[in-house]
Design a protein around this motif. Sequence first.
Motif, PDB file in Angstrom:
ATOM      1  N   PRO A 197       0.832  -1.205   0.000  1.00 44.93           N
ATOM      2  CA  PRO A 197       0.000   0.000   0.000  1.00 44.93           C
ATOM      3  C   PRO A 197       0.869   1.260   0.000  1.00 44.93           C
ATOM      4  CG  PRO A 197      -0.072  -1.084   2.145  1.00 44.93           C
ATOM      5  CD  PRO A 197       0.681  -1.997   1.220  1.00 44.93           C
ATOM      6  N   PRO A 198       0.505   2.287  -0.763  1.00 45.55           N
ATOM      7  CA  PRO A 198       1.297   3.524  -0.804  1.00 45.55           C
ATOM      8  C   PRO A 198       1.461   4.133   0.586  1.00 45.55           C
ATOM      9  CG  PRO A 198      -0.408   3.547  -2.501  1.00 45.55           C
ATOM     10  CD  PRO A 198      -0.685   2.363  -1.638  1.00 45.55           C
ATOM     11  N   VAL A 199       2.588   4.812   0.779  1.00 44.66           N
ATOM     12  CA  VAL A 199       2.903   5.383   2.109  1.00 44.66           C
ATOM     13  C   VAL A 199       1.895   6.474   2.470  1.00 44.66           C
ATOM     14  CG1 VAL A 199       4.479   7.188   1.260  1.00 44.66           C
ATOM     15  CG2 VAL A 199       4.813   6.219   3.552  1.00 44.66           C
ATOM     16  N   LEU A 214      10.461  10.238  -4.589  1.00 45.55           N
ATOM     17  CA  LEU A 214       9.061  10.402  -5.017  1.00 45.55           C
ATOM     18  C   LEU A 214       8.282   9.163  -4.566  1.00 45.55           C
ATOM     19  CD1 LEU A 214       6.634  11.547  -6.609  1.00 45.55           C
ATOM     20  CD2 LEU A 214       7.671  10.588  -8.684  1.00 45.55           C
ATOM     21  N   CYS A 215       7.167   9.440  -3.903  1.00 51.39           N
ATOM     22  CA  CYS A 215       6.261   8.342  -3.504  1.00 51.39           C
ATOM     23  C   CYS A 215       5.027   8.427  -4.382  1.00 51.39           C
ATOM     24  CB  CYS A 215       5.855   8.489  -2.036  1.00 51.39           C
ATOM     25  SG  CYS A 215       7.269   8.564  -0.912  1.00 51.39           S
ATOM     26  N   SER A 216       4.891   7.470  -5.289  1.00 49.40           N
ATOM     27  CA  SER A 216       3.741   7.442  -6.189  1.00 49.40           C
ATOM     28  C   SER A 216       3.069   6.080  -6.065  1.00 49.40           C
ATOM     29  CB  SER A 216       4.192   7.719  -7.627  1.00 49.40           C
ATOM     30  OG  SER A 216       3.077   7.759  -8.498  1.00 49.40           O
ATOM     31  N   ARG A 222      -0.622  -1.081  -4.964  1.00 47.76           N
ATOM     32  CA  ARG A 222       0.635  -1.160  -5.716  1.00 47.76           C
ATOM     33  C   ARG A 222       1.315   0.202  -5.709  1.00 47.76           C
ATOM     34  NH1 ARG A 222       1.613  -4.422 -11.254  1.00 47.76           N
ATOM     35  NH2 ARG A 222       1.537  -6.121  -9.716  1.00 47.76           N
ATOM     36  N   SER A 223       2.528   0.224  -5.159  1.00 47.43           N
ATOM     37  CA  SER A 223       3.275   1.491  -4.998  1.00 47.43           C
ATOM     38  C   SER A 223       4.402   1.602  -6.006  1.00 47.43           C
ATOM     39  CB  SER A 223       3.868   1.557  -3.585  1.00 47.43           C
ATOM     40  OG  SER A 223       2.827   1.579  -2.629  1.00 47.43           O
ATOM     41  N   ALA A 257       7.126   6.222   9.378  1.00 47.98           N
ATOM     42  CA  ALA A 257       6.707   4.966  10.038  1.00 47.98           C
ATOM     43  C   ALA A 257       5.583   4.271   9.266  1.00 47.98           C
ATOM     44  CB  ALA A 257       6.236   5.270  11.452  1.00 47.98           C
ATOM     45  N   ASN A 258       4.950   5.015   8.334  1.00 48.24           N
ATOM     46  CA  ASN A 258       3.828   4.413   7.565  1.00 48.24           C
ATOM     47  C   ASN A 258       4.304   3.599   6.370  1.00 48.24           C
ATOM     48  OD1 ASN A 258       2.367   5.971   9.326  1.00 48.24           O
ATOM     49  ND2 ASN A 258       1.932   7.608   7.832  1.00 48.24           N
ATOM     50  N   LEU A 259       5.615   3.650   6.068  1.00 49.83           N
ATOM     51  CA  LEU A 259       6.125   2.961   4.880  1.00 49.83           C
ATOM     52  C   LEU A 259       5.992   1.452   5.041  1.00 49.83           C
ATOM     53  CD1 LEU A 259       7.581   3.231   2.115  1.00 49.83           C
ATOM     54  CD2 LEU A 259       9.744   2.956   3.368  1.00 49.83           C
ATOM     55  N   VAL A 260       5.316   0.811   4.084  1.00 51.71           N
ATOM     56  CA  VAL A 260       5.184  -0.652   4.090  1.00 51.71           C
ATOM     57  C   VAL A 260       6.169  -1.225   3.073  1.00 51.71           C
ATOM     58  CG1 VAL A 260       3.636  -2.613   3.655  1.00 51.71           C
ATOM     59  CG2 VAL A 260       2.745  -0.522   4.742  1.00 51.71           C
ATOM     60  N   ARG A 261       7.063  -2.058   3.545  1.00 53.65           N
ATOM     61  CA  ARG A 261       8.078  -2.663   2.664  1.00 53.65           C
ATOM     62  C   ARG A 261       7.550  -3.959   2.044  1.00 53.65           C
ATOM     63  NH1 ARG A 261      13.950  -1.658   5.273  1.00 53.65           N
ATOM     64  NH2 ARG A 261      13.633   0.419   6.140  1.00 53.65           N
ATOM     65  N   GLY A 262       8.140  -4.316   0.923  1.00 52.81           N
ATOM     66  CA  GLY A 262       7.782  -5.595   0.310  1.00 52.81           C
ATOM     67  C   GLY A 262       8.719  -5.888  -0.848  1.00 52.81           C
ATOM     68  N   PRO A 263       8.656  -7.059  -1.424  1.00 53.94           N
ATOM     69  CA  PRO A 263       9.570  -7.410  -2.533  1.00 53.94           C
ATOM     70  C   PRO A 263       9.294  -6.556  -3.763  1.00 53.94           C
ATOM     71  CG  PRO A 263       7.923  -9.140  -2.214  1.00 53.94           C
ATOM     72  CD  PRO A 263       7.745  -8.172  -1.090  1.00 53.94           C
ATOM     73  N   SER A 264      10.391  -6.141  -4.440  1.00 51.77           N
ATOM     74  CA  SER A 264      10.215  -5.362  -5.677  1.00 51.77           C
ATOM     75  C   SER A 264       9.738  -6.296  -6.781  1.00 51.77           C
ATOM     76  CB  SER A 264      11.546  -4.724  -6.081  1.00 51.77           C
ATOM     77  OG  SER A 264      12.532  -5.737  -6.266  1.00 51.77           O
ATOM     78  N   ILE A 265       8.788  -5.810  -7.589  1.00 51.64           N
ATOM     79  CA  ILE A 265       8.372  -6.591  -8.767  1.00 51.64           C
ATOM     80  C   ILE A 265       8.959  -5.975 -10.037  1.00 51.64           C
ATOM     81  CG2 ILE A 265       6.297  -7.610  -7.795  1.00 51.64           C
ATOM     82  CD1 ILE A 265       4.642  -5.445  -8.928  1.00 51.64           C
ATOM     83  N   GLU A 266       9.548  -4.805  -9.883  1.00 52.47           N
ATOM     84  CA  GLU A 266      10.321  -4.195 -10.972  1.00 52.47           C
ATOM     85  C   GLU A 266      11.280  -3.205 -10.337  1.00 52.47           C
ATOM     86  OE1 GLU A 266      10.411  -0.919 -12.196  1.00 52.47           O
ATOM     87  OE2 GLU A 266      11.303  -1.226 -14.151  1.00 52.47           O
ATOM     88  N   LYS A 267      12.489  -3.097 -10.902  1.00 47.65           N
ATOM     89  CA  LYS A 267      13.457  -2.131 -10.380  1.00 47.65           C
ATOM     90  C   LYS A 267      14.279  -1.664 -11.576  1.00 47.65           C
ATOM     91  CE  LYS A 267      15.349  -3.492  -6.503  1.00 47.65           C
ATOM     92  NZ  LYS A 267      16.298  -4.268  -5.681  1.00 47.65           N
TER      93      LYS A 267
END
Length: 394
Positions: A197-199, A214-216, A222-223, A257-267
């Motif tokens: 989920p976006p921050v 940039l947080c988009s 999907r972030s 503190a709201n940032l939710v981490r997870g595996p990248s699906i593209e980088k």
Amino acid sequence: MPKLLKTQVAIIGAGPSGLLLGQLLAKHGIENIVVERQSKEYVLSRIRAGVLEQGTVGLLDEAGVGERLHREGLIHHGFDIAFHDHHLHLHLEQLTQGKYVTVYGQTEVTKDLSDARQASHLDTFYEASHVQVSELLTKKPLVQFEQDHQAYQIEADYIAGCDGYHGVCRASIPRESIEEFERVYPFGWLGILSDTPPVQEELLYGNHPNGFYLCSMRSHTRSRYYLQCSVDEDIANWPDERFWDQLQSRLPSSISANLVRGPSIEKSIAPLRSFVAEPLRYGQMFLAGDAGHIVPPTGAKGLNLAASDIYYLSNALIDFYRQSNPKGLESYSRTALQRIWKAERFSWWLTNMLHQFPEKSGFDQRIAQAEFDYLCQSELAQKALAENYVGLPY
Ligand code: FAS
Ligand code: PHB
């Protein structure tokens, strides 16, 4: 022996520019063929822009591909800018008397356009190799290419160079017939896509001593995040954990503190440049989209400028074929460049305010801080930013 084809407009490139032009022309009965170097899967795998101006949405509606966009796109009435730990919210709708932007990924735009083209059974050649354009100063310019070991030659009235910054069309114009203006930035953007989920609900652009971020997003689940990185960065040095740590360190303390981490699906890493070619015409060939200009993605203008080019070019071609009126074609380059340069200015200005420039002096850094402070204190300054962000009139 090449297979000989004829059409009214030969379009080079099946990115958003080429496909949007093809749909708008077909809707008015103007024959066109699209020639694309990559496979359809490759084109649709690219992760790029995320924010659409209302003008772009209107054009996609006109092309008959707005249905999923209106269903899945996210209307955004504002966005935030943070400078170190100071946070400014820009109420786009209040500042522009009701305008807004739509968050809907370029990947989805391109998919909707390519699905529509396929459904219209319009001629499209993917995985075309050895693409060449020639006879551009004659009344019958040619496109030559190979596909599946078969050579083809298209004879057209016009060629639309929608083949991006590295395409063949602009490169085929004699150097003495084109002028190029460029600024290359001393950094790039390292982008990550994750099913997290976006921050926060709206976009956040930030300038931190360690660099821009940039947080988009692409949806509520999907972030899309970006970090300023060095221009020669090796993506192998950026495992997910390092990206998340660096992003979290740059976020304002009120939301980190709201940032939710997870595996990248593209980088991926994108270089940043400002670039304009003039004029956007050579004989019977027109340049549109990234083939003619590039902006740093800071202002979310790249895809939207491609759309306004296609608005001008498609209307000019329709007027020519339907009303025998060549005026739009004669003025296309001048008209498109007026809007392009205003978007170049805005993107350059926002990039200078929000990024850390390695070579920048203390004076430059204080000017960037003063730009932000002025923005915070002046509604007129916010209005100027907002009217550019939602998109200047066509
Ligand atoms: P495109 O480059 O999208 O499409 C050109 C097409 O032509 C491609 O499919 C290419 O394969 C094809 N082609 C190239 N050479 C050819 C040849 N010789 N023969 C046939 N076909 C050929 N904009 C934003 O607003 N926000 C962003 O975050 C953003 N991020 C970006 C990241 C990257 C890495 C890049 C490169 C661009 C980014 N942009 C962003 C800008 C981007 O969205 C462009 O503005 C947009 O793709 C422009 O669309 P086109 O003009 O169709 O060009
Ligand atoms: C994105 O979501 O990819 C995006 C959004 C805004 C920008 C650039 C990229 O300015």
